[in-house]
Scaffold this motif. Structure first.
Motif, PDB file in Angstrom:
ATOM      1  N   ALA A   1      -3.252   8.138   7.280  1.00 19.77           N
ATOM      2  CA  ALA A   1      -4.152   7.302   8.090  1.00 19.77           C
ATOM      3  C   ALA A   1      -4.873   6.308   7.195  1.00 19.77           C
ATOM      4  N   PRO A   2      -4.134   5.355   6.635  1.00 14.12           N
ATOM      5  CA  PRO A   2      -4.778   4.439   5.678  1.00 14.12           C
ATOM      6  C   PRO A   2      -5.869   3.588   6.313  1.00 14.12           C
ATOM      7  N   ASN A   3      -5.821   3.367   7.613  1.00 14.65           N
ATOM      8  CA  ASN A   3      -6.819   2.478   8.203  1.00 14.65           C
ATOM      9  C   ASN A   3      -8.162   3.162   8.412  1.00 14.65           C
ATOM     10  N   ARG A   4      -8.292   4.439   8.041  1.00 16.75           N
ATOM     11  CA  ARG A   4      -9.617   5.069   8.080  1.00 16.75           C
ATOM     12  C   ARG A   4     -10.439   4.676   6.845  1.00 16.75           C
ATOM     13  N   LEU A   5      -9.779   4.027   5.907  1.00 10.12           N
ATOM     14  CA  LEU A   5     -10.472   3.603   4.697  1.00 10.12           C
ATOM     15  C   LEU A   5     -10.352   2.086   4.568  1.00 10.12           C
ATOM     16  N   LYS A   6     -11.403   1.511   4.014  1.00  4.50           N
ATOM     17  CA  LYS A   6     -11.383   0.055   3.850  1.00  4.50           C
ATOM     18  C   LYS A   6     -11.752  -0.271   2.401  1.00  4.50           C
ATOM     19  N   ALA A   7     -10.771  -0.845   1.686  1.00  5.17           N
ATOM     20  CA  ALA A   7     -11.005  -1.166   0.273  1.00  5.17           C
ATOM     21  C   ALA A   7     -11.506  -2.606   0.153  1.00  5.17           C
ATOM     22  N   THR A   8     -12.517  -2.813  -0.673  1.00  3.04           N
ATOM     23  CA  THR A   8     -13.057  -4.160  -0.907  1.00  3.04           C
ATOM     24  C   THR A   8     -12.759  -4.564  -2.347  1.00  3.04           C
ATOM     25  N   ALA A   9     -11.983  -5.632  -2.452  1.00  2.00           N
ATOM     26  CA  ALA A   9     -11.662  -6.141  -3.786  1.00  2.00           C
ATOM     27  C   ALA A   9     -12.767  -7.107  -4.210  1.00  2.00           C
ATOM     28  N   PRO A  10     -12.918  -7.344  -5.504  1.00  2.00           N
ATOM     29  CA  PRO A  10     -13.938  -8.303  -5.946  1.00  2.00           C
ATOM     30  C   PRO A  10     -13.551  -9.708  -5.501  1.00  2.00           C
TER      31      PRO A  10
ATOM     32  N   VAL B   1     -16.453  14.281  15.494  1.00  2.00           N
ATOM     33  CA  VAL B   1     -16.045  15.468  16.232  1.00  2.00           C
ATOM     34  C   VAL B   1     -15.577  16.567  15.284  1.00  2.00           C
ATOM     35  N   SER B   2     -14.620  16.194  14.404  1.00  2.00           N
ATOM     36  CA  SER B   2     -14.092  17.217  13.495  1.00  2.00           C
ATOM     37  C   SER B   2     -15.007  17.420  12.297  1.00  2.00           C
ATOM     38  N   HIS B   3     -16.039  16.532  12.210  1.00  2.00           N
ATOM     39  CA  HIS B   3     -17.000  16.659  11.132  1.00  2.00           C
ATOM     40  C   HIS B   3     -16.334  16.604   9.764  1.00  2.00           C
ATOM     41  N   GLU B   4     -15.487  15.637   9.605  1.00  2.00           N
ATOM     42  CA  GLU B   4     -14.820  15.495   8.319  1.00  2.00           C
ATOM     43  C   GLU B   4     -14.949  14.044   7.858  1.00  2.00           C
ATOM     44  N   MET B   5     -15.067  13.876   6.547  1.00  2.89           N
ATOM     45  CA  MET B   5     -14.996  12.510   6.042  1.00  2.89           C
ATOM     46  C   MET B   5     -13.525  12.153   5.843  1.00  2.89           C
ATOM     47  N   SER B   6     -13.274  10.861   5.749  1.00  2.47           N
ATOM     48  CA  SER B   6     -11.896  10.401   5.667  1.00  2.47           C
ATOM     49  C   SER B   6     -11.286  10.644   4.292  1.00  2.47           C
ATOM     50  N   PHE B   7     -12.161  10.795   3.267  1.00  5.95           N
ATOM     51  CA  PHE B   7     -11.618  11.011   1.925  1.00  5.95           C
ATOM     52  C   PHE B   7     -11.071  12.430   1.827  1.00  5.95           C
ATOM     53  N   PRO B   8      -9.859  12.593   1.284  1.00  6.42           N
ATOM     54  CA  PRO B   8      -9.323  13.942   1.098  1.00  6.42           C
ATOM     55  C   PRO B   8     -10.074  14.648  -0.025  1.00  6.42           C
TER      56      PRO B   8
ATOM     57  N   VAL C   1     -13.885  -1.884  -7.507  1.00  2.00           N
ATOM     58  CA  VAL C   1     -13.336  -1.792  -6.145  1.00  2.00           C
ATOM     59  C   VAL C   1     -14.149  -0.736  -5.427  1.00  2.00           C
ATOM     60  N   ARG C   2     -14.524  -1.046  -4.186  1.00  2.00           N
ATOM     61  CA  ARG C   2     -15.227  -0.044  -3.372  1.00  2.00           C
ATOM     62  C   ARG C   2     -14.375   0.285  -2.164  1.00  2.00           C
ATOM     63  N   VAL C   3     -14.341   1.548  -1.844  1.00  2.00           N
ATOM     64  CA  VAL C   3     -13.602   1.980  -0.658  1.00  2.00           C
ATOM     65  C   VAL C   3     -14.600   2.606   0.304  1.00  2.00           C
ATOM     66  N   GLU C   4     -14.655   2.037   1.515  1.00  2.02           N
ATOM     67  CA  GLU C   4     -15.597   2.540   2.526  1.00  2.02           C
ATOM     68  C   GLU C   4     -14.861   3.489   3.470  1.00  2.02           C
ATOM     69  N   ASP C   5     -15.598   4.484   3.893  1.00  2.00           N
ATOM     70  CA  ASP C   5     -15.068   5.395   4.914  1.00  2.00           C
ATOM     71  C   ASP C   5     -15.424   4.812   6.276  1.00  2.00           C
ATOM     72  N   VAL C   6     -14.433   4.197   6.952  1.00  5.29           N
ATOM     73  CA  VAL C   6     -14.723   3.574   8.256  1.00  5.29           C
ATOM     74  C   VAL C   6     -14.245   4.452   9.402  1.00  5.29           C
ATOM     75  N   GLY C   7     -13.693   5.647   9.037  1.00  3.20           N
ATOM     76  CA  GLY C   7     -13.161   6.501  10.113  1.00  3.20           C
ATOM     77  C   GLY C   7     -13.749   7.899  10.094  1.00  3.20           C
ATOM     78  N   ALA C   8     -15.007   8.034   9.613  1.00  5.60           N
ATOM     79  CA  ALA C   8     -15.630   9.353   9.557  1.00  5.60           C
ATOM     80  C   ALA C   8     -15.672   9.956  10.966  1.00  5.60           C
TER      81      ALA C   8
ATOM     82  N   PRO D   1     -21.599   7.354   5.842  1.00  4.59           N
ATOM     83  CA  PRO D   1     -20.303   7.738   5.280  1.00  4.59           C
ATOM     84  C   PRO D   1     -20.264   7.563   3.762  1.00  4.59           C
ATOM     85  N   ALA D   2     -19.306   8.228   3.165  1.00  9.92           N
ATOM     86  CA  ALA D   2     -19.145   8.183   1.706  1.00  9.92           C
ATOM     87  C   ALA D   2     -18.484   6.870   1.285  1.00  9.92           C
ATOM     88  N   THR D   3     -18.729   6.520   0.045  1.00  7.10           N
ATOM     89  CA  THR D   3     -18.098   5.349  -0.551  1.00  7.10           C
ATOM     90  C   THR D   3     -17.410   5.804  -1.826  1.00  7.10           C
ATOM     91  N   MET D   4     -16.247   5.220  -2.094  1.00  8.32           N
ATOM     92  CA  MET D   4     -15.638   5.509  -3.387  1.00  8.32           C
ATOM     93  C   MET D   4     -15.838   4.297  -4.285  1.00  8.32           C
TER      94      MET D   4
END
Lengths: 222, 401
Positions: free
Chosen positions: B253-262, B77-84, B67-74, B226-229
């Motif tokens: 804010a779950p919609n800042r991340l986008k998970a891709t299933a196989p 302005v605040s210079h932060e990635m969406s991943f905690p 599973v890959r999770v994309e950061d779509v809400g980097a 952006p980072a990928t998990m």
């Protein structure tokens, strides 16, 4: 006395060109239990006569009644059945299947007639005993002498207890001692009541029959 | 009136069989064509389905547990990635996750890279990535020498690096005992491991990979790229994990991340090497036709040889159909035997190849079980003409010698 073979004006013409009258229309009656020999030079028409009597060939004229059945009116399948069940053939060159034992060759005569395999085997063994070959029952034809082979062929011809035993030069390939043994067996079958027709060149063979029929140039001299 | 001649199936079969056995050598040779034809049919179909099965299996085994999770809400302005910051712990808490970690390309423009301080130009072919130990593990690494960095290096933001084998060669690094360093824009990193493969991230094999904590401290968070998990799941868990992961990571804010299933594995199967398959099957068909011609030829010769036998059988009461049936049965038995032996050889070939390659043999029962039947059909078709010819032989001719 029952009539086994009754030919009325039976003739055979081979279509030309030119047409050949192999057998002039002729009458012939053979009663049950008779021993008849047919003699004549080669090309005289005696084989044609034998083929017609044996239901291997059809006459082009006349009527032929075998064992009370008018053959002309029969369909091919019924003729074939009649041939298998009422006629026993003995050929000059034996015509045994080379890769089957003696008893298998004899049993083959009932393959298309009906008995089950086991019964066929028993009948074949009994027929071999009649010609004195029980001890050779499981031999292959190529290990048998000519006389033995012909005795197997006679056993095969007898196993269906035919109305008519047709022998085409049965001693033609045998030496005189063996011939005489085969003829003794035929005499024995005659004594048992079989109706026998034998085609031959040899006068001494022909003379063992009750009646001699001569064929010359397609004409029967009864 | 005489009863019409008959021939039971059992008698027919035994007559046909003894007809074949009286010339066993010839029967075997006659069968050969069918054996080869049917055998190659079964082998080709089996080998292609086996090979296709292996390709699919490897592909789906990796893909189905990823599973890959994309950061779509980097946030620029605040210079932060969406991943905690505790992304790793949050993901590992989801049932079905085996390992997981973040990775991103380093935000460096034209980095210089060298194994010697002060030297080095930018190298177009090589790239730089940050990956935490979880991501490195999830990538399916094959360590050629040295070791991977772990939570210790990550926790202390150590300047260590893992490189692909090709990168090591290009940078002139051969042995790790001397603790070689590489310099990224002049900053030294100790190379502690060389990997020969990263099965889930093959593109990172041309990359220098450093811990994410080190990358954050030196170059800041990934915003432009952006980072990928990358998550490795247990088999079958990927879709469930993909459904949960965004909420587990960012419940606010779950919609800042986008998970891709196989993708569904079933849609991946199929049409591999289809064209090659067709060519081989054509060749097998040709060999089958040759087999049929062989049977027809031999049966025909045997009809001619056994004319006297046909005459005898006819004089003993056999009807033409009995004669035809006998020769037809002989060729049908030859075809069937050829089909059975061919199928067996084909299956053996497939299994042997599978064993040699450590594959799982895949045989379609529909084709494998139908193959002997195809042999029967070939035999019957081949016996048709000789059988009819035999039936037409008149006893009067057959007995004349």
């Amino acid at each position: 006395m029952t009539v086994v073979v009754k030919c009325a004006g039976v003739g055979r013409t081979y279509p030309g060109p030119p047409p050949v009258d192999a057998l002039q229309p002729a009458d012939l009656t053979i009663n049950r239990g008779e021993y008849v020999s047919i003699v004549g030079p080669s090309g005289s028409g005696k084989s044609t006569l034998l083929n017609i009597i044996g239901l291997i060939d059809r006459p082009t004229s006349g009527h032929y009644i075998l064992d009370g059945v008018d053959v002309a009116s029969l369909k091919e399948a019924d003729r074939t059945a009649l041939r298998g069940q009422r006629i026993g053939f003995v050929f000059q060159s034996f015509h045994l299947l080379p890769h089957r034992t003696a008893v298998e060759n004899v049993a083959l005569a009932q393959l298309y007639v009906g008995p089950k395999a086991r019964q066929r085997f028993l009948n074949a063994a009994e027929a071999l005993a009649k010609v004195g070959l029980s001890h050779r029952a499981f031999k292959m034809p190529n290990t048998l002498s000519g006389g033995e082979r012909q005795r197997v062929a006679i056993a095969r011809a007898l196993v269906n207890q035919p109305a008519l035993l047709l022998c085409d030069e049965p001693t033609g390939n045998l030496d005189s001692a063996t011939s005489s043994m085969i003829l003794d067996i035929l005499d024995q079958m005659h004594a048992d009541g079989y109706t026998i027709v034998i085609i031959t060149h040899a006068p001494d063979v022909a003379e063992r029959a009750d009646r001699i029929i001569t064929v010359r140039d397609g004409v029967l001299h009864v | 009136m005489s009863r019409r001649s008959r021939l039971s199936l059992r008698d027919l079969f035994s007559e046909a069989l003894s007809g074949l056995l009286q010339r066993p050598g010839r029967s075997m040779l006659t069968m050969l064509g069918t054996v080869l034809g049917i055998g190659s049919f079964v082998a080709i179909l089996g080998l292609t389905s086996t090979a296709a099965g292996q390709i699919d299996k490897r592909f789906t085994e990796l893909a189905a547990t990823e599973v890959r999770v994309e950061d779509v809400g980097a946030d620029r302005v605040s210079h932060e990635m969406s991943f905690p910051m505790d992304a790793h712990d949050r993901v590992m808490a989801i049932d079905g996750v085996v390992t997981a970690g973040l990775l991103w390309p380093l935000p460096l423009r034209n980095p210089t890279m060298s194994a010697v301080p002060g030297m080095g130009a930018s190298d177009e072919g090589l790239s730089l990535h940050a990956a935490d130990p979880g991501a490195l593990e999830a990538a399916g690494p094959v360590v050629a020498s040295g070791r991977l960095y772990d939570a210790f290096h990550e926790g202390r933001a150590e300047r260590v690096a893992v490189v692909g084998a090709a990168v090591a060669r290009r940078l002139g690094i051969q042995r790790l005992e001397s603790q070689p360093a590489i310099f990224l824009n002049g900053t030294p990193f100790t190379v502690i491991g060389i990997v020969s493969d990263l099965r889930r991230l093959p593109d990172l094999l041309l990359s220098v990979i450093i811990p994410t904590a080190t990358a954050l401290a030196l170059y800041g968070p990934p915003i432009e790229h952006p980072a990928t998990m990358l998550i490795e799941t247990r088999l079958g868990a990927a879709r469930v994990v993909a459904d949960q992961v965004s909420i587990a990571l960012r419940p606010d804010a779950p919609n800042r991340l986008k998970a891709t299933a196989p993708p569904d594995p079933r849609s991946l199967r199929g049409n591999i090497a289809g064209d090659l398959n067709a060519l081989f099957l054509l060749l097998a068909s040709i060999s089958l036709v040759i087999g049929a011609i062989g049977i027809a030829n031999t049966t025909f010769v045997s009809v001619l040889e056994r004319t006297a036998e046909i005459g005898i059988r006819r004089s003993l009461g056999a009807r033409p159909r009995h004669i035809a049936a006998q020769f037809l049965s002989e060729s049908a038995i030859l075809g069937t035997l050829g089909g059975v032996i061919g199928s067996a050889l084909g299956v053996i070939a497939v299994v042997a190849v599978a064993v040699l390659k450590s594959w799982t043999a895949v045989l379609d029962p529909a084709t494998t079980l139908a193959a002997p039947l195809a042999g029967t059909i070939v035999g019957v078709a081949a016996g048709l003409y000789p059988g009819l010819r035999a039936a037409r032989i008149e006893p009067i001719e057959a007995l004349r010698q």
